[in-house]
Design an enzyme around this catalytic site. Structure first.
Site, mmCIF file in Angstrom:
data_model
loop_
_atom_site.group_PDB
_atom_site.id
_atom_site.type_symbol
_atom_site.label_atom_id
_atom_site.label_comp_id
_atom_site.label_asym_id
_atom_site.label_seq_id
_atom_site.Cartn_x
_atom_site.Cartn_y
_atom_site.Cartn_z
ATOM 1 N N HIS A 171 0.876 -1.161 0.000
ATOM 2 C CA HIS A 171 0.000 0.000 0.000
ATOM 3 C C HIS A 171 0.919 1.218 0.000
ATOM 4 O O HIS A 171 1.483 1.570 1.051
ATOM 5 C CB HIS A 171 -0.897 -0.004 1.228
ATOM 6 C CG HIS A 171 -1.672 -1.286 1.420
ATOM 7 N ND1 HIS A 171 -1.113 -2.416 1.990
ATOM 8 C CD2 HIS A 171 -2.955 -1.619 1.090
ATOM 9 C CE1 HIS A 171 -2.034 -3.379 2.029
ATOM 10 N NE2 HIS A 171 -3.166 -2.916 1.486
ATOM 11 N N HIS A 223 -8.402 0.379 8.006
ATOM 12 C CA HIS A 223 -9.816 0.040 7.896
ATOM 13 C C HIS A 223 -10.618 0.693 9.034
ATOM 14 O O HIS A 223 -11.818 0.928 8.898
ATOM 15 C CB HIS A 223 -10.038 -1.470 7.970
ATOM 16 C CG HIS A 223 -9.504 -2.230 6.785
ATOM 17 N ND1 HIS A 223 -8.189 -2.605 6.685
ATOM 18 C CD2 HIS A 223 -10.123 -2.683 5.670
ATOM 19 C CE1 HIS A 223 -8.006 -3.263 5.549
ATOM 20 N NE2 HIS A 223 -9.164 -3.324 4.916
ATOM 21 N N ASP A 227 -7.020 2.602 -2.382
ATOM 22 C CA ASP A 227 -7.613 1.568 -1.551
ATOM 23 C C ASP A 227 -9.092 1.939 -1.370
ATOM 24 O O ASP A 227 -9.540 3.016 -1.787
ATOM 25 C CB ASP A 227 -6.886 1.491 -0.215
ATOM 26 C CG ASP A 227 -6.970 0.100 0.424
ATOM 27 O OD1 ASP A 227 -7.872 -0.672 0.056
ATOM 28 O OD2 ASP A 227 -6.136 -0.201 1.290
#
Length: 504
Positions: free
Chosen positions: A166, A178, A250
């Site tokens: 990432h 998240h 993302d």
């Protein structure tokens, strides 16, 4: 060229079939990119049919993506499980990593998936990282680079686009993006030698795609997370490193973004920062908010047409280079043996670990249930692991949960070999001062830091990994790999030495 917001947006689907309403929605909004999850997957035949319908509806520029990393991050339980990245990093054979990713890509290509959101290119220097861990190849930038590029080579050779993630690095965080908006408090010089090294190599190699991280790096941009930062996406990745492949965000439904920005606002900011494709996952209303905001920004010039045309061209080039055609491969049949071998090659011992003698008296200590925590592997409940080991030993099982305080002296005093099995890192009272004779570390490789005992590390618990573990317990399978991090200094980074600011 007329540019539609849907060309710059990726969505997910509600179920395992493409219903008429969703098909019309994709067509009405000119959406060409979807990401598949477990809710979309039932079996191989169904998945192939779904991909065929998606390509029919979205056209020749369809991008059908999935997270197929190996280890815990798989959506397809009907296929044999490829090893986790850290298992491959522990084996440290780039040729093996390349072969595994050849096979992993063959699985996807056999049903018509043409984009894999893997490999993870994060350098996991933080032992308490709650979201990366064994998804990374290890803690050394050079090791991560050679294995991630081998993985990209394997997937490319099989006609599947890879996506390194990432960017610019999620390996030095104690928060999961998240659930929160992490910060990486490292200097530019520190980032250059650690997080940046693999991604810079990937840019130079011209990998098909980069995925952004929802993380603030104050040394690069004190205000915006990387996903929304023009300094990072355009200034660093495009201008400094010369990368001209696809940049995809993302999921914008992650709380690092969703808790701090409106969906539409965040989508426009990410495209303005230099992203080519916004991952607008989740509820239909959130997808529509994204599409409406991007449409308005196109119409009023907030998003320059020249930049958007370049993004659409990159995405179309990716789809042409890696078409979403189902292509079953006869080599598919040899992949289970390859994966079993690869899991075995990753077995790692810590300290003087030796298996109990066959048929000896063994007490297995394991959690009653191992709950899945977001993207982490759930692990095996005690009863399932006991079934696996019952044929090897005179076995008794002690199941514990968060309410238990284990008396390790009493367990050892019974005269049986005490075998502790863990998946995650559990520091509750039950494991305080744990002193088993042998620790089976079956998922999170950093749990060996919590237990003062010799250990066997498998980096995962699918049947292929458990087969390797039982092979070692029988004395049939050697453990020849090495921990891909320094267990004596597992999280000692410059970022950890300085005080951390309050979480945002």
């Amino acid at each position: 060229m007329t540019i539609h917001a849907g060309q710059l947006v990726m969505v997910d689907l509600p179920g395992p079939t493409l219903d008429d309403d969703t098909a019309q929605y994709l067509q009405d909004h000119h959406i060409r990119s979807v990401c598949l999850f477990g809710k979309n997957v039932e079996n191989e035949t169904q998945l192939r049919a779904l991909c065929h319908e998606l390509r029919r509806v979205m056209g020749p520029h369809a991008l059908i993506a999935i997270d197929h990393e190996g280890g815990a991050i798989l959506r397809t339980p009907f296929w044999p499980a490829p090893p986790s990245a850290m298992a491959l990093g522990a084996a440290d054979d780039p040729a093996l990593t390349r072969d595994v990713h050849h096979a992993l890509a063959r699985q996807l290509r056999s049903v018509g998936i043409n984009w894999n959101f893997a490999p993870v290119m994060d350098v996991n220097v933080q032992s308490e990282n709650p979201v990366i861990g064994v998804r990374a190849f290890g803690a050394d930038p050079a090791l991560v680079t050679r294995h991630a590029l081998a993985a990209v080579d394997g997937q490319t050779a099989e006609g599947v686009a890879s996506c390194v993630k990432h960017f610019p690095g999620h390996g030095d965080t104690r928060q999961d993006s998240h659930l929160a908006l992490p910060r990486v408090e490292r200097s530019r010089e520190e980032l250059e030698t650690t997080e940046f090294a693999p991604f810079r190599a990937a840019a130079q190699a011209g990998v098909p795609a980069f995925m952004t991280a929802h993380i603030v790096y104050p040394a690069l941009d004190a205000q915006h997370p990387a996903t929304l930062s023009r300094a990072i996406l355009t200034g660093l990745l495009r201008a400094e490193w010369g990368y001209d492949g696809v940049i995809v965000t993302d999921s914008m439904g992650m709380r690092a973004i969703d808790d701090h920005y409106g969906r539409g606002e965040a989508a426009v900011l990410s495209l303005a920062a230099g992203a080519d494709l916004v991952m607008a996952l989740g509820r239909r209303d959130a997808q529509l908010a994204t599409l409406q905001s991007v449409t308005a920004a196109i119409q009023d010039g907030t998003l320059p047409h020249d930049a958007l045309r370049s993004s659409v061209t990159r995405l179309e080039t990716l789809a042409r280079t890696f078409p979403a055609h189902a292509a079953p491969d006869a080599r598919h049949g040899s992949d289970p043996a390859l994966f079993r071998t690869a899991w075995a090659r990753g077995l790692t011992t810590v300290g003087p670990a030796t298996p109990p003698a066959p048929g000896s008296a063994v007490t297995l200590v394991a959690r009653r249930e191992e709950a899945r925590e977001n993207v982490s592997e759930a692990g095996l409940p005690a009863r399932a692991l006991a079934r696996t080991l019952a044929s090897l030993y005179d076995l008794q099982t002690f199941e514990y949960d968060d309410a238990h305080t284990l008396d390790w002296d009493a367990l050892r005093a019974e005269g049986r070999t005490v075998l502790l099995a863990t998946a995650g890192r559990h520091r509750q009272a039950g494991l305080h001062g744990a002193r088993p004779h042998l620790h089976l570390c079956l998922y999170n490789a950093y749990s060996v830091l919590d237990v003062d005992a010799p250990a066997l590390v498998s980096y995962g618990t699918p049947p292929e990994a458990l087969g390797a573990v039982t092979g070692w317990l029988r004395g049939e399978t050697p453990a020849t790999a090495h921990l891909p991090y320094d267990r004596h200094r597992p999280g000692e980074t410059t970022a950890e030495k300085r005080p951390r600011p309050p979480s945002t």
